[in-house]
Design a protein around this motif. Structure first.
Motif, PDB file in Angstrom:
ATOM      1  N   THR A 105      42.729  36.985  49.915  1.00 36.45           N
ATOM      2  CA  THR A 105      43.674  36.428  48.945  1.00 36.45           C
ATOM      3  C   THR A 105      43.016  35.945  47.658  1.00 36.45           C
ATOM      4  O   THR A 105      43.718  35.610  46.711  1.00 36.45           O
ATOM      5  CB  THR A 105      44.445  35.242  49.564  1.00 36.45           C
ATOM      6  OG1 THR A 105      43.504  34.221  49.936  1.00 36.45           O
ATOM      7  CG2 THR A 105      45.264  35.676  50.760  1.00 36.45           C
ATOM      8  N   THR A 145      41.284  35.458  44.066  1.00 35.09           N
ATOM      9  CA  THR A 145      41.350  36.107  42.760  1.00 35.09           C
ATOM     10  C   THR A 145      39.929  36.446  42.312  1.00 35.09           C
ATOM     11  O   THR A 145      38.954  35.983  42.919  1.00 35.09           O
ATOM     12  CB  THR A 145      41.984  35.167  41.719  1.00 35.09           C
ATOM     13  OG1 THR A 145      41.133  34.015  41.562  1.00 35.09           O
ATOM     14  CG2 THR A 145      43.385  34.739  42.129  1.00 35.09           C
ATOM     15  N   GLU A 156      38.457  35.359  39.703  1.00 38.77           N
ATOM     16  CA  GLU A 156      37.817  34.114  39.262  1.00 38.77           C
ATOM     17  C   GLU A 156      37.260  33.337  40.448  1.00 38.77           C
ATOM     18  O   GLU A 156      36.174  32.770  40.377  1.00 38.77           O
ATOM     19  CB  GLU A 156      38.810  33.245  38.472  1.00 38.77           C
ATOM     20  CG  GLU A 156      39.183  33.802  37.115  1.00 38.77           C
ATOM     21  CD  GLU A 156      40.214  34.936  37.192  1.00 38.77           C
ATOM     22  OE1 GLU A 156      40.922  35.058  38.225  1.00 38.77           O
ATOM     23  OE2 GLU A 156      40.297  35.709  36.228  1.00 38.77           O
ATOM     24  N   GLN A 157      38.001  33.289  41.541  1.00 34.61           N
ATOM     25  CA  GLN A 157      37.521  32.592  42.729  1.00 34.61           C
ATOM     26  C   GLN A 157      36.308  33.299  43.315  1.00 34.61           C
ATOM     27  O   GLN A 157      35.350  32.648  43.731  1.00 34.61           O
ATOM     28  CB  GLN A 157      38.632  32.493  43.774  1.00 34.61           C
ATOM     29  CG  GLN A 157      39.752  31.564  43.377  1.00 34.61           C
ATOM     30  CD  GLN A 157      40.945  31.670  44.312  1.00 34.61           C
ATOM     31  OE1 GLN A 157      41.263  32.750  44.809  1.00 34.61           O
ATOM     32  NE2 GLN A 157      41.618  30.544  44.531  1.00 34.61           N
ATOM     33  N   ILE A 174      37.865  43.255  45.174  1.00 38.70           N
ATOM     34  CA  ILE A 174      39.322  43.370  45.134  1.00 38.70           C
ATOM     35  C   ILE A 174      39.748  44.824  45.331  1.00 38.70           C
ATOM     36  O   ILE A 174      40.696  45.115  46.072  1.00 38.70           O
ATOM     37  CB  ILE A 174      39.875  42.798  43.811  1.00 38.70           C
ATOM     38  CG1 ILE A 174      39.663  41.274  43.804  1.00 38.70           C
ATOM     39  CG2 ILE A 174      41.342  43.149  43.618  1.00 38.70           C
ATOM     40  CD1 ILE A 174      39.966  40.595  42.495  1.00 38.70           C
ATOM     41  N   GLN A 215      35.525  42.450  41.003  1.00 37.02           N
ATOM     42  CA  GLN A 215      36.508  43.526  40.905  1.00 37.02           C
ATOM     43  C   GLN A 215      36.287  44.568  42.001  1.00 37.02           C
ATOM     44  O   GLN A 215      37.237  45.107  42.562  1.00 37.02           O
ATOM     45  CB  GLN A 215      36.461  44.191  39.521  1.00 37.02           C
ATOM     46  CG  GLN A 215      37.596  45.161  39.289  1.00 37.02           C
ATOM     47  CD  GLN A 215      38.969  44.520  39.486  1.00 37.02           C
ATOM     48  OE1 GLN A 215      39.275  43.463  38.950  1.00 37.02           O
ATOM     49  NE2 GLN A 215      39.808  45.162  40.285  1.00 37.02           N
TER      50      GLN A 215
END
Length: 130
Positions: A48, A50, A52-53, A69, A66
């Motif tokens: 979950t 992001t 940034e996290q 993700i 990236q």
């Protein structure tokens, strides 16, 4: 100079030395407090988080975040934290550094309640009366 004059000079510098010692002690206390907060960082959920996290992890920048993700989207989420090693740019060393700061939520959600396996309830009493 006489001994009295030297002694007077030394005594006049004591307040400055005491203030310097207190200032240094306060800086050390502030530093150790912030170190405690940093070590109590909440784990980052690979399913979950992001970008940034993810970038708060050691050695993870914008490109690696990236890539994580993208891998997550292509593989329907992470099943195990160790899968992170399969992401391009993430190796065993980077994984081991960040292992304590990672977690995985269950990304498998049942949409059809009838597909759930029924568990029969044992209605017999545990102890039988004599």
């Amino acid at each position: 100079m006489t001994k009295k004059a030297v002694f007077a000079l030394l005594l006049s510098g004591l307040p400055f030395i005491a203030n310097m010692a207190l200032a240094v002690e306060n800086q050390i206390t502030e530093f150790s407090d912030s170190a405690v907060v940093a070590s109590e960082q909440t784990p980052i959920d690979l399913n979950t988080a992001t970008a940034e996290q993810l970038m708060t992890l050691k050695g993870v920048g914008k490109k690696k975040a990236q890539a994580i993700i993208t891998y997550r989207e292509q593989h329907n989420g992470f099943q195990r934290i160790e899968e992170l090693d399969e992401v391009k740019g993430i190796g065993p060393k980077l994984l081991s550094i960040n292992l304590a700061h990672l977690t995985i939520s269950s990304n498998q959600q049942q949409t059809d309640p009838s597909s759930a396996m029924a568990i029969p309830l044992d209605r017999s009493p545990l102890l039988t009366p004599e």
